[in-house]
Design a protein around this motif. Structure first.
Motif, PDB file in Angstrom:
ATOM      1  N   ALA A  27      -3.992   5.000  -4.153  1.00  0.00           N
ATOM      2  CA  ALA A  27      -4.132   5.535  -2.860  1.00  0.00           C
ATOM      3  C   ALA A  27      -4.491   4.413  -1.625  1.00  0.00           C
ATOM      4  N   VAL A  28      -4.664   3.342  -2.049  1.00  0.00           N
ATOM      5  CA  VAL A  28      -4.972   2.197  -1.213  1.00  0.00           C
ATOM      6  C   VAL A  28      -4.024   1.092  -1.323  1.00  0.00           C
ATOM      7  N   ASP A  29      -3.423   0.865   0.068  1.00  0.00           N
ATOM      8  CA  ASP A  29      -2.595  -0.532   0.281  1.00  0.00           C
ATOM      9  C   ASP A  29      -3.249  -1.784   0.595  1.00  0.00           C
ATOM     10  N   LYS A  30      -4.376  -1.552   1.331  1.00  0.00           N
ATOM     11  CA  LYS A  30      -5.208  -2.718   1.635  1.00  0.00           C
ATOM     12  C   LYS A  30      -6.698  -2.674   1.660  1.00  0.00           C
ATOM     13  N   LEU A  31      -7.422  -3.592   0.932  1.00  0.00           N
ATOM     14  CA  LEU A  31      -8.536  -3.797   0.795  1.00  0.00           C
ATOM     15  C   LEU A  31      -9.125  -4.901   1.432  1.00  0.00           C
ATOM     16  N   ILE A  32     -10.285  -5.014   2.211  1.00  0.00           N
ATOM     17  CA  ILE A  32     -10.697  -6.008   2.862  1.00  0.00           C
ATOM     18  C   ILE A  32     -12.033  -5.723   2.620  1.00  0.00           C
ATOM     19  N   CYS A  33     -12.867  -6.874   1.856  1.00  0.00           N
ATOM     20  CA  CYS A  33     -14.198  -6.860   1.800  1.00  0.00           C
ATOM     21  C   CYS A  33     -14.758  -8.240   1.676  1.00  0.00           C
TER      22      CYS A  33
END
Length: 133
Positions: A76-82
């Motif tokens: 479901a996720v294309d980009k993760l920024i953390c």
């Protein structure tokens, strides 16, 4: 203006391609009910998709079967920024496999960079700089 609502009511507002910003520090004050409601909806409807998730710290709970791990793992996720991937067990593996875009900004620096140099949020960091087992 803000409104208090249940996790199921909140996820009805999330559309394909949206950016979801959550704030927690690893397992502390983590919106677990929200993540699990998103996962239930994703399993049932294959939506939302193409999500971007932003968090100033990590939001894992050291459990591959709970929190955001399920819907991240299933695509479901294309980009993760953390700012921390330490407690996101299956997500760390997916990042190393290049399954989606992932950016890790040091804790504290995330806010300063996003305010003063927003273009930094689009520049990838080398995985070797921040993934550990």
């Amino acid at each position: 203006m803000y409104e208090i609502m249940s996790a199921d009511e909140a996820i009805r507002l999330i559309r394909d391609g949206d950016c979801i910003c959550v704030n927690s520090f690893v397992g502390i004050e983590n919106p677990t009910e929200l993540h699990e409601a998103i996962y239930r909806r994703y399993q049932k409807m294959q939506s939302p998709t193409h999500l971007t998730i932003v968090s100033s710290a990590g939001f894992g709970v050291w459990d591959e079967e709970h929190n955001a791990e399920g819907y991240i793992r299933e695509g479901a996720v294309d980009k993760l920024i953390c700012g921390h991937f330490g407690a996101m067990m299956s997500t760390k593996k997916l990042v190393l496999e290049d399954r989606f875009e992932a950016y890790n900004l040091p804790l504290g620096l995330f806010l300063m960079q996003s305010v003063h140099r927003p273009e930094v949020c689009r520049e990838p960091f080398r995985k070797s700089d921040w993934i550990y087992s």
